[in-house]
Structures are given as C-alpha cells and as structure tokens.
Enzyme design. Structure first.
Site, PDB file in Angstrom:
ATOM      1  N   GLY A  10       0.773  -1.270   0.048  1.00  7.11           N
ATOM      2  CA  GLY A  10       0.004   0.032  -0.070  1.00  7.11           C
ATOM      3  C   GLY A  10       0.951   1.112  -0.101  1.00  7.11           C
ATOM      4  O   GLY A  10       2.109   1.213  -0.133  1.00  7.11           O
ATOM      5  N   PHE A  11       0.101   2.359   0.318  1.00  5.91           N
ATOM      6  CA  PHE A  11       0.905   3.691   0.182  1.00  5.91           C
ATOM      7  C   PHE A  11       1.982   3.873   1.116  1.00  5.91           C
ATOM      8  O   PHE A  11       3.236   3.891   0.916  1.00  5.91           O
ATOM      9  CB  PHE A  11      -0.065   4.719   0.348  1.00  5.91           C
ATOM     10  CG  PHE A  11       0.158   6.066   0.783  1.00  5.91           C
ATOM     11  CD1 PHE A  11       1.386   6.664   0.332  1.00  5.91           C
ATOM     12  CD2 PHE A  11      -0.335   6.722   1.936  1.00  5.91           C
ATOM     13  CE1 PHE A  11       1.892   7.795   0.560  1.00  5.91           C
ATOM     14  CE2 PHE A  11       0.070   7.943   2.238  1.00  5.91           C
ATOM     15  CZ  PHE A  11       1.310   8.575   1.896  1.00  5.91           C
ATOM     16  N   ILE A  12       1.570   3.735   2.403  1.00  3.52           N
ATOM     17  CA  ILE A  12       2.499   3.882   3.634  1.00  3.52           C
ATOM     18  C   ILE A  12       3.294   2.683   3.568  1.00  3.52           C
ATOM     19  O   ILE A  12       4.511   2.793   3.854  1.00  3.52           O
ATOM     20  CB  ILE A  12       1.755   4.091   4.763  1.00  3.52           C
ATOM     21  CG1 ILE A  12       0.917   5.362   4.826  1.00  3.52           C
ATOM     22  CG2 ILE A  12       2.800   4.545   5.971  1.00  3.52           C
ATOM     23  CD1 ILE A  12      -0.015   5.652   5.957  1.00  3.52           C
ATOM     24  N   ASP A  31       0.045  -9.042   1.649  1.00  2.00           N
ATOM     25  CA  ASP A  31      -0.764  -8.276   1.221  1.00  2.00           C
ATOM     26  C   ASP A  31      -1.670  -8.649   0.125  1.00  2.00           C
ATOM     27  O   ASP A  31      -1.306  -9.636  -0.515  1.00  2.00           O
ATOM     28  CB  ASP A  31       0.192  -6.731   0.393  1.00  2.00           C
ATOM     29  CG  ASP A  31      -1.000  -5.851   0.145  1.00  2.00           C
ATOM     30  OD1 ASP A  31      -2.162  -5.820  -0.400  1.00  2.00           O
ATOM     31  OD2 ASP A  31      -0.558  -4.516   0.688  1.00  2.00           O
ATOM     32  N   LEU A  76      -0.174  -3.000   9.115  1.00  2.00           N
ATOM     33  CA  LEU A  76      -0.710  -1.774   8.345  1.00  2.00           C
ATOM     34  C   LEU A  76      -2.014  -2.130   7.679  1.00  2.00           C
ATOM     35  O   LEU A  76      -2.675  -1.316   6.991  1.00  2.00           O
ATOM     36  CB  LEU A  76       0.335  -1.265   7.493  1.00  2.00           C
ATOM     37  CG  LEU A  76       1.496  -0.509   8.247  1.00  2.00           C
ATOM     38  CD1 LEU A  76       2.403  -0.092   7.316  1.00  2.00           C
ATOM     39  CD2 LEU A  76       1.498   0.476   9.328  1.00  2.00           C
ATOM     40  N   ALA A 117      -0.954   0.074  13.374  1.00  2.00           N
ATOM     41  CA  ALA A 117      -1.027   1.469  12.899  1.00  2.00           C
ATOM     42  C   ALA A 117      -2.524   1.715  12.910  1.00  2.00           C
ATOM     43  O   ALA A 117      -3.397   0.653  12.775  1.00  2.00           O
ATOM     44  CB  ALA A 117      -0.776   1.243  11.471  1.00  2.00           C
ATOM     45  N   TYR A 149     -15.374   2.102  10.762  1.00  2.00           N
ATOM     46  CA  TYR A 149     -13.827   1.904  10.859  1.00  2.00           C
ATOM     47  C   TYR A 149     -13.374   2.681  12.015  1.00  2.00           C
ATOM     48  O   TYR A 149     -12.623   1.842  12.945  1.00  2.00           O
ATOM     49  CB  TYR A 149     -13.329   3.010   9.815  1.00  2.00           C
ATOM     50  CG  TYR A 149     -11.832   2.905   9.524  1.00  2.00           C
ATOM     51  CD1 TYR A 149     -11.122   1.796   9.264  1.00  2.00           C
ATOM     52  CD2 TYR A 149     -10.978   4.089   9.730  1.00  2.00           C
ATOM     53  CE1 TYR A 149      -9.669   1.832   9.115  1.00  2.00           C
ATOM     54  CE2 TYR A 149      -9.767   4.046   9.584  1.00  2.00           C
ATOM     55  CZ  TYR A 149      -9.314   2.817   9.343  1.00  2.00           C
ATOM     56  OH  TYR A 149      -7.777   3.183   9.149  1.00  2.00           O
ATOM     57  N   LYS A 153     -11.200  -0.098  14.783  1.00  2.00           N
ATOM     58  CA  LYS A 153      -9.807   0.616  15.094  1.00  2.00           C
ATOM     59  C   LYS A 153      -9.777   0.704  16.530  1.00  2.00           C
ATOM     60  O   LYS A 153      -8.625   0.501  17.027  1.00  2.00           O
ATOM     61  CB  LYS A 153      -9.380   1.701  14.308  1.00  2.00           C
ATOM     62  CG  LYS A 153      -9.185   1.568  12.768  1.00  2.00           C
ATOM     63  CD  LYS A 153      -8.640   0.233  12.465  1.00  2.00           C
ATOM     64  CE  LYS A 153      -6.797   0.572  12.535  1.00  2.00           C
ATOM     65  NZ  LYS A 153      -6.031  -0.352  11.975  1.00  2.00           N
TER      66      LYS A 153
END
Length: 361
Positions: A10-12, A31, A76, A117, A149, A153
């Site tokens: 992913g992005f991060i 992933d 993540l 995360a 969400y 979390k």
C-alpha cells in the site's frame, strides 16, 4: 532483523518496506492487493532480502506462517477509504477486527514486537484543540456505517493493550493523522491526491460541504521513521501515540493553496455531501493532533511543509499518469522535491494503506 509488513504494497506500507530494506532488514510483505499495488514495490522488488506473499490477514494459517521467526511486525493492512467503509461495512469490519486479532495472536505466539497502525478516526467528532491520546472518543450511531472504521480501530487498540497487559506482548500503537505523499491515490477518497489530480488536469476541485472543516496533514517521509522508532522503543509498548502534521488547514484553503502552487486554471466547486454520500452522512469539523508524547518518546517532529507535500504529490500524480513508478519518497527542501539520488536514505520511511479515513470532504 526480520520484519513483516502487512499491507506492505500500500501507500505507506511500500515506503516502510523501502526504509526497512535500506537499513538492512529482511522484509516479508503480506498483502492481498485489494487496495495495494505491486507497482508500489517496483523499486524494491529486485532486493534479495524482500519476499512478497499474496494473501489475506483473515487467513490465520497464512498469517502464522508469515510471522513465524519474525523479529517485528508492522500491521498496516486494513480496509480503508470512506467509500469502501460506507459501501462495504461488513467486509471492512471483518478485515479490521478478525484480521487484527490474527496478527496479534501470531505476534504473541512468536514473541515478535508489533507496531499497530491505528488512526485519528478513533477520536470521531471530538473537535478539541490538540487531541491527546487520552482525549474522549465521540462517535456517531453504531448503526451508521460511517463509524464502523473508527469503532473497529478502537477495538483493535483495546485488544492490543489487552495482549500487552495479559501476555506481555511488546506492542506500540500509532494513531495516524491524514498521512499523505507520493503513491497515495484518490481511489478511496483521499483528499490531497484527489485535489492535486484535478488541478493537474485542469478540472474543478471538488470540495465537500462548506469546505471549512479542518485537518492537519502529515508527510509520509516524516511519519515512517517514527513508526520504526516506536517499534524499537520499550517505553512505547502498551501505549498509543499521535503522529500528525503541525499545520491546521481547512479543505477549502487547501484547494486554494493547490491551485496557487500548481498554477492551475481550475476552479473550486463546493459539493453537498448528499450528492456523493448516503443520507445522514456525518463529517468531522476539526482534527488537530497533540504530538507531545511522540516527540518525547521518539523525537517525532513534523518537518515537511504543506506546500512541499503538494509538490511531492503532484510529481507522483504526473508519474502515475505517464505510467512511471514513483520511486520512494523524495526528501524535500524549500526548493521542492529533489532527485532520489540526492536523498538521505537514513531520513526516509513510510507505511501502507492502514491510514485513517481521509478528509476528502
């Protein structure tokens, strides 16, 4: 050091993978590529110390196998993006709850350190000036998918703390505040790449509501090193830490800034929430972090200005449009992005798609 990164495509996550490889780690990425992309790992795929495993964190046996012999795990992977959360609440809950439990169990059984995360979404509608890790959570109705969400979390964090208390799991929690940078796409509603992309194409910049809602954007290159340091700092275990930007800005002002910096002919278009979101959709008017604990514990201090972030995202957007890969994140100075060859590798770092639901609106 053997590090596992869930959501590492992913992005991060992809930036984090590059950072860990650069410091000599053996890295395993897990992933399912539902939101991540192999393209994000293009610059790292030739590394002999990188392994990529395609699969879901919902697969307990697979998670156990990947985490076996790991020294640390960066968790993540998550279902993210406001559209996906609103449109697929059940699947999002399963991934964010059961998937995290699988990772917690695996890390606990192997004795690995875990970096979880989390997100500023856990604060919900709390608009306090400088949210601390002890600030109250103010969420909407649990029957509204908008809050699934944030609820999931929050439970993830509670489970992580319970594993710390009962089993001594060495786990640190990072609450990310609107992390942005190269490789982030607007596919799931991420505000900065959406607005930058529109500005680059000369399209109207769509700002939802009245645009006066505010956020603090943090650069991936500032956040990633802090994630690693948290995983390496025993004083961080069992605790949560805000990691956010230092500049509060309204989404309307952000759009104006993007147009100015990129010299775009675009105009701004205010779009009512009900045009794109279900009836009764709720937004947060303000989200401002207090980074004191992260600064004291691991020296976290956001360094990258918002105008520099915009330029870095513009470069990434143009490369993506041209079919080129955004190689790592550039180190920025007052002149803007510099070439990767001029980058100080020791100051780099990133994460995956486990960032918070962004302030697109």
């Amino acid at each position: 050091m053997r590090s596992v990164v869930t959501g590492g495509a992913g992005f991060i996550g992809s930036h984090l993978v590059e950072h860990l490889l650069a410091q000599g780690d053996e890295v395993v990425v897990l992933d399912d590529f539902s939101t991540g992309s192999r393209r994000n790992l293009a610059s790292a795929e030739g590394s002999p110390t990188l392994s990529v495993v395609e699969g879901s964190i919902l697969d307990r046996a697979l998670v156990d196998a990947v985490v076996t012999s790991a020294d640390r795990v960066f968790h993540l992977a998550a279902a993210v993006g406001v559209r996906r959360i609103v449109e697929e609440p059940l699947e999002s809950l399963r991934v964010n709850l059961h998937g995290t439990e699988n990772v917690l169990e695996a890390a606990c059984s192997t004795g690995a350190v875990l970096l979880l995360a989390s997100t500023s979404e856990v604060y919900g509608k709390n608009t306090s000036d400088g949210l601390t890790e002890e600030s109250d959570r103010i969420l909407g109705s649990p029957l509204k998918s908008r809050w699934t969400y944030a609820a999931a979390k929050g439970i993830d964090e509670a489970m992580a703390r319970a594993y710390f208390d009962r089993y001594g799991l060495r786990v640190a929690i990072a609450r990310l505040f609107n992390t942005v940078g190269p490789r982030q796409t607007g596919r799931y509603g991420m505000v900065v790449p959406n607005l930058v992309g529109q500005a680059v194409r000369g399209e109207p910049l769509t700002v939802y509501g009245d645009g006066l809602q505010t956020r603090c954007f943090s650069y991936v290159g500032d956040v990633v090193p802090a994630l690693v340091r948290l995983s390496e700092t025993p004083e961080a275990y069992g605790r949560a830490f805000n990691l956010g930007g230092a500049q509060e800005i309204s989404i309307l002002s952000l759009a104006e800034l993007i147009i100015e910096i990129l010299h775009s002919p675009s105009r701004i278009e205010l779009v009512p929430y009900e045009v794109s979101y279900p009836q009764g959709f709720e937004d947060m008017r303000r989200r401002v972090p207090d980074n004191t604990n992260a600064r004291k514990c691991v020296g976290f201090e956001p360094q990258t200005r918002l105008d520099e972030i915009v330029l870095a995202v513009e470069k990434s957007v143009r490369e993506r449009a041209e079919g080129r890969n955004s190689s790592e994140y550039p180190v920025l100075d007052s002149a803007g992005p510099v070439a990767p060859s001029e980058r100080d590798r020791e100051s780099r770092r990133g994460a995956s798609e486990a960032e918070e639901i962004p302030a697109r609106w």
